[in-house]
Design a protein around this motif. Structure first.
Motif, mmCIF file in Angstrom:
data_model
loop_
_atom_site.group_PDB
_atom_site.id
_atom_site.type_symbol
_atom_site.label_atom_id
_atom_site.label_comp_id
_atom_site.label_asym_id
_atom_site.label_seq_id
_atom_site.Cartn_x
_atom_site.Cartn_y
_atom_site.Cartn_z
ATOM 1 N N ASN A 16 12.983 8.734 59.444
ATOM 2 C CA ASN A 16 14.019 9.165 58.523
ATOM 3 C C ASN A 16 15.174 8.199 58.767
ATOM 4 O O ASN A 16 15.386 7.753 59.886
ATOM 5 C CB ASN A 16 14.401 10.617 58.897
ATOM 6 C CG ASN A 16 15.569 11.153 58.105
ATOM 7 O OD1 ASN A 16 16.604 10.506 57.996
ATOM 8 N ND2 ASN A 16 15.411 12.334 57.572
ATOM 9 N N ALA A 17 15.908 7.869 57.719
ATOM 10 C CA ALA A 17 16.979 6.883 57.866
ATOM 11 C C ALA A 17 17.935 7.255 58.991
ATOM 12 O O ALA A 17 18.423 6.393 59.703
ATOM 13 C CB ALA A 17 17.734 6.767 56.552
ATOM 14 N N ALA A 18 18.195 8.560 59.178
ATOM 15 C CA ALA A 18 19.203 8.974 60.147
ATOM 16 C C ALA A 18 18.577 9.438 61.465
ATOM 17 O O ALA A 18 19.260 9.921 62.336
ATOM 18 C CB ALA A 18 20.021 10.111 59.552
ATOM 19 N N MET A 19 17.280 9.279 61.585
ATOM 20 C CA MET A 19 16.638 9.969 62.707
ATOM 21 C C MET A 19 15.532 9.113 63.345
ATOM 22 O O MET A 19 14.645 8.640 62.655
ATOM 23 C CB MET A 19 16.010 11.229 62.108
ATOM 24 C CG MET A 19 15.546 12.217 63.070
ATOM 25 S SD MET A 19 15.023 13.642 62.090
ATOM 26 C CE MET A 19 13.301 13.592 62.398
ATOM 27 N N ASP B 146 22.956 14.609 63.542
ATOM 28 C CA ASP B 146 21.585 14.332 63.989
ATOM 29 C C ASP B 146 20.730 15.600 63.921
ATOM 30 O O ASP B 146 19.553 15.551 63.572
ATOM 31 C CB ASP B 146 21.587 13.800 65.430
ATOM 32 C CG ASP B 146 22.160 12.392 65.524
ATOM 33 O OD1 ASP B 146 22.280 11.726 64.477
ATOM 34 O OD2 ASP B 146 22.497 11.979 66.654
ATOM 35 N N VAL B 147 21.330 16.751 64.270
ATOM 36 C CA VAL B 147 20.574 18.016 64.195
ATOM 37 C C VAL B 147 20.274 18.315 62.723
ATOM 38 O O VAL B 147 19.150 18.698 62.370
ATOM 39 C CB VAL B 147 21.361 19.202 64.797
ATOM 40 C CG1 VAL B 147 20.471 20.438 64.885
ATOM 41 C CG2 VAL B 147 21.921 18.859 66.165
ATOM 42 N N GLN B 148 21.282 18.119 61.891
ATOM 43 C CA GLN B 148 21.095 18.404 60.463
ATOM 44 C C GLN B 148 20.015 17.508 59.860
ATOM 45 O O GLN B 148 19.218 17.958 59.026
ATOM 46 C CB GLN B 148 22.437 18.275 59.721
ATOM 47 C CG GLN B 148 23.335 19.472 60.042
ATOM 48 C CD GLN B 148 24.812 19.242 59.763
ATOM 49 O OE1 GLN B 148 25.272 18.097 59.698
ATOM 50 N NE2 GLN B 148 25.564 20.324 59.635
ATOM 51 N N GLN C 49 8.917 16.957 57.636
ATOM 52 C CA GLN C 49 7.918 17.149 58.696
ATOM 53 C C GLN C 49 8.489 17.911 59.887
ATOM 54 O O GLN C 49 7.916 18.885 60.369
ATOM 55 C CB GLN C 49 7.390 15.796 59.183
ATOM 56 C CG GLN C 49 6.336 15.957 60.265
ATOM 57 C CD GLN C 49 5.947 14.621 60.920
ATOM 58 O OE1 GLN C 49 6.416 13.548 60.524
ATOM 59 N NE2 GLN C 49 5.081 14.712 61.925
ATOM 60 N N TRP C 50 9.662 17.484 60.371
ATOM 61 C CA TRP C 50 10.178 18.034 61.632
ATOM 62 C C TRP C 50 11.040 19.273 61.445
ATOM 63 O O TRP C 50 11.172 20.076 62.371
ATOM 64 C CB TRP C 50 10.978 16.951 62.380
ATOM 65 C CG TRP C 50 10.128 15.768 62.709
ATOM 66 C CD1 TRP C 50 10.170 14.535 62.120
ATOM 67 C CD2 TRP C 50 9.073 15.715 63.671
ATOM 68 N NE1 TRP C 50 9.224 13.716 62.661
ATOM 69 C CE2 TRP C 50 8.527 14.408 63.620
ATOM 70 C CE3 TRP C 50 8.533 16.636 64.567
ATOM 71 C CZ2 TRP C 50 7.475 14.005 64.430
ATOM 72 C CZ3 TRP C 50 7.484 16.238 65.386
ATOM 73 C CH2 TRP C 50 6.965 14.942 65.311
ATOM 74 N N GLY C 51 11.616 19.448 60.273
ATOM 75 C CA GLY C 51 12.481 20.601 60.025
ATOM 76 C C GLY C 51 11.825 21.923 60.382
ATOM 77 O O GLY C 51 12.370 22.719 61.156
ATOM 78 N N ASP D 214 30.614 26.085 70.409
ATOM 79 C CA ASP D 214 30.096 25.868 69.062
ATOM 80 C C ASP D 214 28.608 25.561 69.187
ATOM 81 O O ASP D 214 28.193 24.831 70.095
ATOM 82 C CB ASP D 214 30.779 24.668 68.389
ATOM 83 C CG ASP D 214 32.279 24.862 68.255
ATOM 84 O OD1 ASP D 214 32.723 26.026 68.176
ATOM 85 O OD2 ASP D 214 32.995 23.835 68.235
ATOM 86 N N ALA D 215 27.835 26.106 68.254
ATOM 87 C CA ALA D 215 26.393 25.881 68.291
ATOM 88 C C ALA D 215 25.867 25.794 66.872
ATOM 89 O O ALA D 215 26.575 26.097 65.914
ATOM 90 C CB ALA D 215 25.712 27.024 69.050
ATOM 91 N N ILE D 216 24.618 25.367 66.768
ATOM 92 C CA ILE D 216 23.965 25.346 65.458
ATOM 93 C C ILE D 216 22.667 26.132 65.564
ATOM 94 O O ILE D 216 21.960 26.042 66.565
ATOM 95 C CB ILE D 216 23.752 23.892 64.960
ATOM 96 C CG1 ILE D 216 23.129 23.881 63.552
ATOM 97 C CG2 ILE D 216 22.931 23.057 65.918
ATOM 98 C CD1 ILE D 216 23.237 22.527 62.844
ATOM 99 N N ASP D 217 22.416 26.931 64.535
ATOM 100 C CA ASP D 217 21.204 27.754 64.488
ATOM 101 C C ASP D 217 20.057 26.865 64.017
ATOM 102 O O ASP D 217 20.088 26.338 62.898
ATOM 103 C CB ASP D 217 21.437 28.921 63.526
ATOM 104 C CG ASP D 217 20.300 29.927 63.549
ATOM 105 O OD1 ASP D 217 19.130 29.500 63.666
ATOM 106 O OD2 ASP D 217 20.580 31.140 63.446
#
Ligand code: EPU
Length: 363
Positions: free
Chosen positions: A4-7, A38-40, A47-49, A148-151
């Protein structure tokens, strides 16, 4: 390879250098996370989501029992700054990928003491709330403001205060899986394998008071002839004490204490004293008693013993170590570590009737 371009997804990654036990294992796929973007990018990836994920900080509280088949998210979010000052405290924020000990040393150098009793605890800032790290009378929850966290299921960004993190002794909401039909919010909803911690904020008291009272610290005070130590003195002493009795993971693989110190009722404590009056115990404010698990293990004769390349540290029986070389291929397997841990649990249970609870996360 760019998926992925960002990953950047790395495949078949050796994990020996990424876990402080230096256990040989591989990750099928690993992504380094330097920012929330990067998480987003991972979550948006077709594939990885949707694939199962495992969050890795410094790998200092994890026992790998085999190769990791989930997508490993290696958190490398950096940054340290003062974000606010209240009447009572300096509010300092650090990225989850920052090294814990470096943060302790940096806050002290800035003139914001409060973390010194927790000096030299291995691991990252983001891993610290997961097990509510603690040492010499101070726990993370005593200096915690919010995080702060991300689900990882929904991509939602959220902030938790201390109550929502449900901190307990070496425990938090991040160590528990969510229960089906749980509608009581984050405190009841386990966040294990669900939240990726991005940033943590600490409240460091403007009126600083040394936390004393631990035998090892009292001994240092007596030796130095100091009744009112400075934060820097405490920091130096804690470093000296830890270096003397705990193995440095850079040289000997380990994850610190392998078991929690068990809490028992006064009746259970009396029963154990009757079995062996030398048992080390402390009375807690709520009337129950905490037993020194290291002493229980030591009393069962485990200090210095091994299963394969997994061993019991000879200066502190609560710490299991990898007797293989840190970068060689002759190290302990996760299976050997767990076989040793189970054997210790069985013998402590048979002798004292106490089931020791494993402290690190077993993967
Ligand atoms: N003891 C023995 N034999 C041993 C080990 C310990 O007799 O082989 C006795 C000691 O003599 C002492 C007592 O057990 O009287 C307690 O030992 P120690 O002071 O080393 O502390 P601990 O209870 O073993 C806990 C934390 C450590 C923390 C220290 C200091 C847990 C699970 N461990 O260890 O945290 O650094 O207190 O506060 O609560 C960690 O969590 O990874 C960790 C290293």
């Amino acid at each position: 390879m760019f998926d992925n371009a960002a990953m950047l997804v790395q495949k078949n990654v050796a994990l020996q250098a990424l876990n402080s036990f230096h256990i040989r294992a591989r990750a099928q796929a690993l992504v380094r996370i330097g920012s929330v973007a990067d998480v987003q990018a991972v979550l948006a990836d077709p594939q990885w989501g949707p694939s199962p994920k495992l969050v890795l900080g410094g790998g200092s509280n994890m026992v790998l029992t085999g190769d990791v088949k989930r997508l490993l998210l290696k958190v490398e979010i950096m940054g340290r700054r003062l974000v606010a000052a209240t009447d009572r405290a300096w509010i300092v924020e650090a990225g989850a990928g920052e090294n814990w000990h470096d943060l302790v040393a940096w806050t002290l150098a800035q003139g914001w003491p409060g973390l010194e009793n927790m000096a030299l605890i291995p691991g990252t800032v983001g891993a610290a709330p997961v097990q509510n790290i603690g040492a010499y009378g101070v726990e993370l929850q005593d200096r915690f403001d919010s995080l702060d966290a991300i689900d990882l299921h929904t991509g939602e960004l959220f902030t938790l205060n201390a109550a929502q993190c449900a901190f307990c002794y070496r425990d938090s909401v991040f160590k528990h899986s969510s229960q089906p039909n749980d509608d009581k919010g984050y405190r009841a909803l386990g966040l294990k394998d669900r939240a990726l911690i991005l940033r943590v904020r600490f409240a460091l008291p403007k009126v600083w008071k040394a936390v004393l009272g631990y035998a090892d610290i009292e001994k240092k005070m007596a030796e130095a002839g100091v009744a009112q130590p400075s934060a820097q003195q405490l920091f130096d002493w804690v470093c000296q004490i830890r270096r003397a009795k705990l193995p440095d993971p850079a040289q000997i693989g380990n994850v610190g204490s392998f078991f929690k110190n068990p809490t028992v009722t006064p009746e259970q404590c009396a029963d154990i004293i009757a079995r062996d009056p030398r048992v080390v115990y402390y009375r807690l404010d709520n009337g129950s008693f905490k037993l020194a698990a290291g002493w229980l293990i030591d009393a069962c004769g485990w200090r210095g013993k091994s299963v394969g390349q997994a061993g019991v540290y000879d200066k502190q029986a609560l710490v299991l170590v990898n007797r293989g070389s840190v970068d060689g291929s002759d190290g302990a397997t996760g299976g050997e570590v767990m076989t040793l841990a189970r054997a210790i649990q069985t013998s402590v249970y048979e002798r004292f009737g106490i089931l020791l609870e494993i402290e690190p996360v077993v993967v």
